[in-house]
Design an enzyme around this catalytic site. Structure first.
Site, mmCIF file in Angstrom:
data_model
loop_
_atom_site.group_PDB
_atom_site.id
_atom_site.type_symbol
_atom_site.label_atom_id
_atom_site.label_comp_id
_atom_site.label_asym_id
_atom_site.label_seq_id
_atom_site.Cartn_x
_atom_site.Cartn_y
_atom_site.Cartn_z
ATOM 1 C CG HIS A 183 16.632 1.501 63.734
ATOM 2 N ND1 HIS A 183 16.958 2.013 62.495
ATOM 3 C CD2 HIS A 183 17.201 2.323 64.650
ATOM 4 C CE1 HIS A 183 17.701 3.093 62.661
ATOM 5 N NE2 HIS A 183 17.857 3.303 63.949
ATOM 6 C CB CYS A 232 20.758 5.312 62.564
ATOM 7 S SG CYS A 232 21.236 4.013 63.699
ATOM 8 C CG HIS A 243 15.095 8.001 63.205
ATOM 9 N ND1 HIS A 243 15.768 7.285 62.238
ATOM 10 C CD2 HIS A 243 15.726 7.735 64.384
ATOM 11 C CE1 HIS A 243 16.777 6.628 62.812
ATOM 12 N NE2 HIS A 243 16.770 6.886 64.103
#
Lengths: 411, 275
Positions: A340, A181, A306
């Protein structure tokens, strides 16, 4: 911050304080996700607070969750001359390339600098694995792939990087970063090094990650997926929603547009799928970013977090933000709009940060109603209009890979 | 463009027929024959004892060659950033994931899922060495070695510090093996420095070169068989040149771009005029 944490960070940085870098220019940027195709669409839904999340309808046995799906990809094959690379991830990348006149900007860079002097650095977590999954679902009686999936370029992590090289007619350095990620945040760091060392005059950075069984069932197996729309930093948050996105930016030494001011990379050296409990890696990535930008934390006006809505990430990240930034720094997570998007989260949220800078607009945190008191953070729930000079985007990935990137408004 | 200078401080290598750099150096110099039998997998001593046996091949081999190169360089791995390159990542985990997703997706193993990320070996390296320095994990299809090596050289120069570079690939498994070409197990590593410290063993000069055709793979036929069929086989010519230094090697970065390297032992270099 505890003394031991402060001490460790001092040790991490004391011996290698980063000299400031020369800022680079972002000549063009664009993103496509469940929150819209292209910058104007994304800005629109951010302002109207319309989530792109929908009930999971991906695959034959969808798990009970919400996803950030880009609708219509199934009906939009690649053009004939690129059909060799046809798969969901490369279709998404192509869709992303064709927004905001990004291809025109790349064409101009190619003409200005030459095919070998424009590099491609692409971040992805799962790349075209969806095509490999499809092949395994449709094996013939001898366990062989069906004819249309026999192409090796559909079964490599570099599939989308290779696709871009052909789609953009470039012959410079072309490489894929696969650090889960943080992938398409780290591309900014790699691009800056290439330009600083005169290995390229311009770099197309970006990310593309599409929904696939691996990530839906994989994150589900780790009990990290929410059955509701994700609620970053909410007291009742209970997990993430997976999403898909593609985004790109053209980085150059000179020109107009916003600036890449700094970046920082680190690793947690702690756990494959859990963040460091004190966010030590995140702190060091932020500190390194500020050092490269030659700025103090007070100079950061906005942080795109995030903020995945997992219990642990948000608690640790909020503590880090609370410790390192002044109350004047606005912070939010935009995953309530997009989900996400994993290896594409870095570029998607970089683009959202750039939109915030260019439009003097801070998106809040969607779906969240009550901030977790344990988060100790100054997270914005509501949208705010604010003139911003600088914005930072944070990305943390499996394997403890962290990256922060700092941008400045067009001068 | 002028050539840049870097220093090789340490070397690590392991394949089914190359058991570590000391033996490999002599094999690559044709001073001794390669073992006929497949070598025993190196033990990833950096991991806790209970994790060593069940570590995936990608992790065991990466950790073994990375720590061999750091030991050779007399560098503490916890202080170094690292660059990991792999064409395909963990093909055994890919086969497992795709097989399981096709039959019983709800039974996917959480451990094997997090081991499926391209940075799994890099993540285990960071955890095992305790290095909080940045790592990256890259892939560039058949140009993965060249691009990984370039990124490591660029990092060493940009940040004025030594960098660990690890490259590896393993065999394709299951139905994927019909489409993706990689056989055997192969890993290699270098510690690359930016200055001539006492750790420096070889000096190298590197630059990019545009080209119309891919360079000839420099491995001698005998040596090529040591990593035959492995997707990371394009790494071997570099290690042959190190074994026989001084020498010249070309690593492809893409169909029309190469990384050109000239290298020599440091002590020999001291008596030679600068290029």
């Amino acid at each position: 911050m505890s003394d031991s944490v402060a001490g460790t960070i001092a040790n991490l940085h004391g011996q290698r304080a980063r000299a400031p870098i020369a800022p680079l220019r972002i000549g063009a940027f664009t993103a496509t996700s469940a929150a819209g195709r292209g910058n104007a669409a994304i800005l629109g839904v951010l302002r109207s607070r319309t989530s792109g999340l929908s009930r999971n309808d991906f695959g034959a046995k969808p798990i009970d969750t919400y996803i950030g799906r880009v609708n219509g990809i199934e009906d939009e094959p690649l053009p004939k001359n690129l059909a060799e690379w046809d798969c969901r991830n490369n279709r998404l990348a192509w869709l992303g390339l064709n927004q905001d006149e990004f291809m025109r900007a790349v064409n101009a860079a190619r003409q200005r600098y030459g095919r070998q002097r424009v590099a491609i650095v692409l971040g992805t977590s799962t790349s075209s694995i969806g095509a490999t999954e499809e092949a395994y679902r449709s094996l013939d009686k001898d366990d062989r792939f069906p004819q249309h999936l026999l192409n090796p370029f559909l079964h490599t992590p570099h599939s989308t990087g290779d696709f871009l090289r052909h789609a953009l007619s470039l012959d410079g350095i072309c490489v894929t970063v696969g650090t889960a990620c943080s992938s398409s945040a780290k591309v900014f760091a790699q691009a800056e090094r290439l330009i600083r060392n005169d290995l390229a005059d311009a770099v197309v950075v970006g990310g593309a990650d599409s929904l696939c069984g691996s990530v839906l069932f994989g994150f589900n197996s780790l009990d990290l997926v929410s059955r509701e729309k994700c609620r970053p930093f909410d007291v009742a948050r209970d997990g993430i929603n997976l999403g898909e996105a593609a985004g790109f930016a053209l980085i150059e030494r000179q020109g107009s547009g916003p600036a890449l001011l700094g970046y920082g990379e680190s690793s947690d050296a702690f756990h494959m799928s859990s963040p460091h409990p004190q966010g030590l890696g995140a702190r060091s990535a932020i500190a390194e970013t500020l050092a490269r930008a030659g700025l103090s934390a007070e100079a950061v006006d906005y942080v795109n977090l995030h903020g995945t809505a997992s219990r642990k990430n948000d608690e640790i990240e909020a503590k880090v933000i609370g410790d390192l930034f002044s109350p004047n720094t606005l912070a939010s997570s935009t995953k309530g709009w997009t989900g996400h998007t994993l290896g594409a989260a870095g570029i998607l949220e970089a683009v959202i940060t750039l939109l915030a800078l260019e439009h003097s607009f801070v998106p809040g945190t969607l779906n969240t109603t009550r901030l977790d008191p344990a988060c100790n953070a100054r997270v914005c729930i509501e949208n705010t209009d604010a003139s911003l000079r600088t914005g930072m985007s944070l990305s943390f990935g499996f394997g403890g890979s962290n990256c922060a990137v700092l941008f400045g408004r067009s001068s | 463009m002028a050539a840049d200078t870097a220093y090789i401080e340490g070397v690590g290598i392991w394949s089914d027929r190359l058991p570590g750099w000391n033996a490999a150096r002599r094999i690559l110099r044709a001073e001794t024959a390669a073992p006929d039998e497949v070598c025993q997998r190196p033990s990833p001593d950096l991991l806790p004892p209970n994790e060593r046996r069940r570590a995936p091949d990608t992790v065991a081999i990466s950790l073994a060659v990375g720590s061999e190169a750091c030991a050779h360089a007399q560098r503490d791995p916890s202080t170094l950033p690292s660059v990991f390159a792999s064409t395909y990542g963990d093909l055994a985990v890919t086969d497992y994931m795709c097989k399981t997703l096709a039959s019983t997706p709800e039974l996917v193993s959480p451990t094997r899922f997090h081991n499926s990320v391209h940075n799994a070996a890099a993540g285990y390296w960071a955890i095992a060495t305790g290095s909080m320095r940045p790592y990256t994990a890259i892939s560039a299809d058949r140009y993965s070695f060249g691009n990984g090596l370039l990124e490591a050289l660029v990092q060493a120069k940009s940040n004025a510090e030594s960098v660990v570079f690890v490259a590896y690939d393993i065999a394709a498994q299951g139905p994927l093996a019909d489409v993706v070409s990689s056989a055997g197990r192969f890993g290699c590593a270098l510690v690359l420095g930016d200055r001539p410290t006492e750790n420096a063993q070889y000096v190298l000069h590197w630059q990019l070169r545009e080209k119309e055709q891919e360079p000839h793979n420099g491995s001698s036929t005998n040596n090529a068989s040591l990593v035959a069929g492995n997707a990371m086989a394009p790494a071997l010519p570099m290690f042959e040149v190190i074994a026989r230094a001084p020498g010249h090697v070309v690593c492809a970065l893409g169909p029309k771009l190469s990384l050109v390297l000239d290298l020599a032992p440091v002590n020999e270099h001291a008596h030679r005029p600068a290029p």
